[in-house]
Design a protein around this motif. Structure first.
Motif, PDB file in Angstrom:
ATOM      1  N   MET A 108      86.029 -38.110 -20.486  1.00  0.00           N
ATOM      2  CA  MET A 108      87.309 -38.815 -20.337  1.00  0.00           C
ATOM      3  C   MET A 108      87.099 -40.232 -19.805  1.00  0.00           C
ATOM      4  N   GLY A 109      86.105 -40.409 -18.951  1.00  0.00           N
ATOM      5  CA  GLY A 109      85.747 -41.754 -18.497  1.00  0.00           C
ATOM      6  C   GLY A 109      85.331 -42.619 -19.682  1.00  0.00           C
ATOM      7  N   GLY A 110      84.565 -42.030 -20.586  1.00  0.00           N
ATOM      8  CA  GLY A 110      84.170 -42.745 -21.805  1.00  0.00           C
ATOM      9  C   GLY A 110      85.373 -43.102 -22.667  1.00  0.00           C
ATOM     10  N   VAL A 111      86.343 -42.194 -22.747  1.00  0.00           N
ATOM     11  CA  VAL A 111      87.573 -42.459 -23.506  1.00  0.00           C
ATOM     12  C   VAL A 111      88.329 -43.629 -22.873  1.00  0.00           C
ATOM     13  N   PHE A 112      88.370 -43.673 -21.546  1.00  0.00           N
ATOM     14  CA  PHE A 112      89.054 -44.764 -20.842  1.00  0.00           C
ATOM     15  C   PHE A 112      88.389 -46.115 -21.139  1.00  0.00           C
ATOM     16  N   VAL A 113      87.070 -46.154 -21.053  1.00  0.00           N
ATOM     17  CA  VAL A 113      86.339 -47.398 -21.351  1.00  0.00           C
ATOM     18  C   VAL A 113      86.567 -47.801 -22.809  1.00  0.00           C
ATOM     19  N   ALA A 114      86.518 -46.827 -23.717  1.00  0.00           N
ATOM     20  CA  ALA A 114      86.738 -47.113 -25.135  1.00  0.00           C
ATOM     21  C   ALA A 114      88.147 -47.664 -25.377  1.00  0.00           C
ATOM     22  N   SER A 115      89.147 -47.152 -24.637  1.00  0.00           N
ATOM     23  CA  SER A 115      90.509 -47.649 -24.822  1.00  0.00           C
ATOM     24  C   SER A 115      90.649 -49.102 -24.360  1.00  0.00           C
ATOM     25  N   ILE A 116      89.944 -49.460 -23.295  1.00  0.00           N
ATOM     26  CA  ILE A 116      89.960 -50.858 -22.847  1.00  0.00           C
ATOM     27  C   ILE A 116      89.302 -51.755 -23.893  1.00  0.00           C
ATOM     28  N   LEU A 117      88.158 -51.314 -24.423  1.00  0.00           N
ATOM     29  CA  LEU A 117      87.482 -52.085 -25.466  1.00  0.00           C
ATOM     30  C   LEU A 117      88.351 -52.211 -26.717  1.00  0.00           C
ATOM     31  N   PHE A 118      89.008 -51.115 -27.114  1.00  0.00           N
ATOM     32  CA  PHE A 118      89.881 -51.148 -28.284  1.00  0.00           C
ATOM     33  C   PHE A 118      91.034 -52.130 -28.078  1.00  0.00           C
ATOM     34  N   THR A 119      91.599 -52.147 -26.876  1.00  0.00           N
ATOM     35  CA  THR A 119      92.683 -53.080 -26.582  1.00  0.00           C
ATOM     36  C   THR A 119      92.197 -54.524 -26.706  1.00  0.00           C
ATOM     37  N   LEU A 120      91.019 -54.814 -26.167  1.00  0.00           N
ATOM     38  CA  LEU A 120      90.465 -56.174 -26.271  1.00  0.00           C
ATOM     39  C   LEU A 120      90.173 -56.555 -27.722  1.00  0.00           C
ATOM     40  N   VAL A 121      89.599 -55.620 -28.469  1.00  0.00           N
ATOM     41  CA  VAL A 121      89.293 -55.880 -29.880  1.00  0.00           C
ATOM     42  C   VAL A 121      90.587 -56.144 -30.653  1.00  0.00           C
ATOM     43  N   SER A 122      91.658 -55.435 -30.307  1.00  0.00           N
ATOM     44  CA  SER A 122      92.951 -55.640 -30.967  1.00  0.00           C
ATOM     45  C   SER A 122      93.573 -56.973 -30.575  1.00  0.00           C
ATOM     46  N   LEU A 123      93.499 -57.322 -29.288  1.00  0.00           N
ATOM     47  CA  LEU A 123      94.082 -58.587 -28.836  1.00  0.00           C
ATOM     48  C   LEU A 123      93.416 -59.796 -29.488  1.00  0.00           C
ATOM     49  N   PHE A 124      92.113 -59.709 -29.706  1.00  0.00           N
ATOM     50  CA  PHE A 124      91.379 -60.833 -30.289  1.00  0.00           C
ATOM     51  C   PHE A 124      91.277 -60.748 -31.810  1.00  0.00           C
ATOM     52  N   LYS A 125      92.065 -59.853 -32.442  1.00  0.00           N
ATOM     53  CA  LYS A 125      92.170 -59.720 -33.900  1.00  0.00           C
ATOM     54  C   LYS A 125      90.855 -59.314 -34.581  1.00  0.00           C
ATOM     55  N   ILE A 126      89.902 -58.813 -33.815  1.00  0.00           N
ATOM     56  CA  ILE A 126      88.632 -58.359 -34.387  1.00  0.00           C
ATOM     57  C   ILE A 126      88.850 -57.058 -35.157  1.00  0.00           C
ATOM     58  N   ARG A 127      89.789 -56.242 -34.694  1.00  0.00           N
ATOM     59  CA  ARG A 127      90.093 -54.964 -35.341  1.00  0.00           C
ATOM     60  C   ARG A 127      90.508 -55.172 -36.794  1.00  0.00           C
ATOM     61  N   GLU A 128      91.348 -56.160 -37.051  1.00  0.00           N
ATOM     62  CA  GLU A 128      91.796 -56.438 -38.418  1.00  0.00           C
ATOM     63  C   GLU A 128      90.625 -56.837 -39.313  1.00  0.00           C
ATOM     64  N   ILE A 129      89.703 -57.614 -38.785  1.00  0.00           N
ATOM     65  CA  ILE A 129      88.534 -58.035 -39.567  1.00  0.00           C
ATOM     66  C   ILE A 129      87.687 -56.819 -39.933  1.00  0.00           C
ATOM     67  N   ILE A 130      87.502 -55.919 -38.968  1.00  0.00           N
ATOM     68  CA  ILE A 130      86.703 -54.716 -39.214  1.00  0.00           C
ATOM     69  C   ILE A 130      87.389 -53.818 -40.240  1.00  0.00           C
ATOM     70  N   ILE A 131      88.683 -53.590 -40.080  1.00  0.00           N
ATOM     71  CA  ILE A 131      89.414 -52.714 -41.006  1.00  0.00           C
ATOM     72  C   ILE A 131      89.429 -53.293 -42.413  1.00  0.00           C
ATOM     73  N   ASP A 132      89.604 -54.593 -42.530  1.00  0.00           N
ATOM     74  CA  ASP A 132      89.604 -55.224 -43.857  1.00  0.00           C
ATOM     75  C   ASP A 132      88.235 -55.144 -44.529  1.00  0.00           C
ATOM     76  N   ALA A 133      87.165 -54.992 -43.751  1.00  0.00           N
ATOM     77  CA  ALA A 133      85.816 -54.919 -44.316  1.00  0.00           C
ATOM     78  C   ALA A 133      85.483 -53.522 -44.856  1.00  0.00           C
ATOM     79  N   ILE A 134      86.267 -52.503 -44.494  1.00  0.00           N
ATOM     80  CA  ILE A 134      86.007 -51.139 -44.967  1.00  0.00           C
ATOM     81  C   ILE A 134      86.679 -50.948 -46.318  1.00  0.00           C
TER      82      ILE A 134
END
Length: 175
Positions: A108-134
């Motif tokens: 669960m600690g790992g899930v918490f860290v992953a959620s913080i990273l996911f939030t940062l990746v989403s805020l900086f629009k990196i998530r969209e770049i990754i999804i568009d590449a798949i």
């Protein structure tokens, strides 16, 4: 329902603009709830296998689904129901906790860290770049694979699929 409360709901959710009615939306909400209610019972079973308290998981599942749905309705004005992802929870239990032997508290600690990273990746629009590449076909394949995995876990839990030394799996008893 009075005309005054119907008018309030129409103004709040822009029902007339979206060519719908209070009655239609209530029926759609009830249908969605009935089709999604299984998560209230399956999620505690899956996370209970990881050692988590099933009652607490039931409560957390219900509360998070209520909050997600209310936020989607009131902030986004979208009729989309949100609940915990069963595929993610099955991965958490069967791959991370049971297969890797990581205690659920540490996982669960790992899930918490992953959620913080996911939030940062989403805020900086990196998530969209990754999804568009798949590629789209790979996206469909991942969704189908997760669905098949969840079905397999359910069939195992129901005794329909059982362990077999010669072929890994076999059909269980229907009695």
């Amino acid at each position: 329902m009075s005309n005054q409360s119907t008018g309030l709901l129409d103004r709040l959710f822009h029902l007339s603009e979206n060519n719908t009615t209070v009655k239609r939306e209530c029926l759609a909400g009830l249908t969605t709830f009935v089709s999604m209610a299984y998560i209230l019972f399956v999620n505690p079973i899956i996370l209970g296998d990881a050692g988590m308290d099933a009652g607490a998981v039931f409560t957390a599942t219900a509360l998070s689904a209520i909050m997600g749905c209310l936020l989607m309705g009131f902030l986004a004005n979208y009729p989309i129901a949100i609940a915990p992802g069963l595929g993610d929870n099955a991965f958490f239990t069967y791959s991370v906790v049971l297969a890797m032997g990581i205690p659920w508290q540490q996982a669960m600690g790992g899930v918490f860290v992953a959620s913080i990273l996911f939030t940062l990746v989403s805020l900086f629009k990196i998530r969209e770049i990754i999804i568009d590449a798949i590629p789209q076909d790979l996206k469909y394949a991942m969704a189908a694979g997760i669905g098949i995995f969840i079905s397999f876990v359910g069939l195992q839990g129901g005794g329909i699929v059982i362990s077999d030394p010669s072929s890994l799996v076999a059909i269980g008893s229907f009695k």
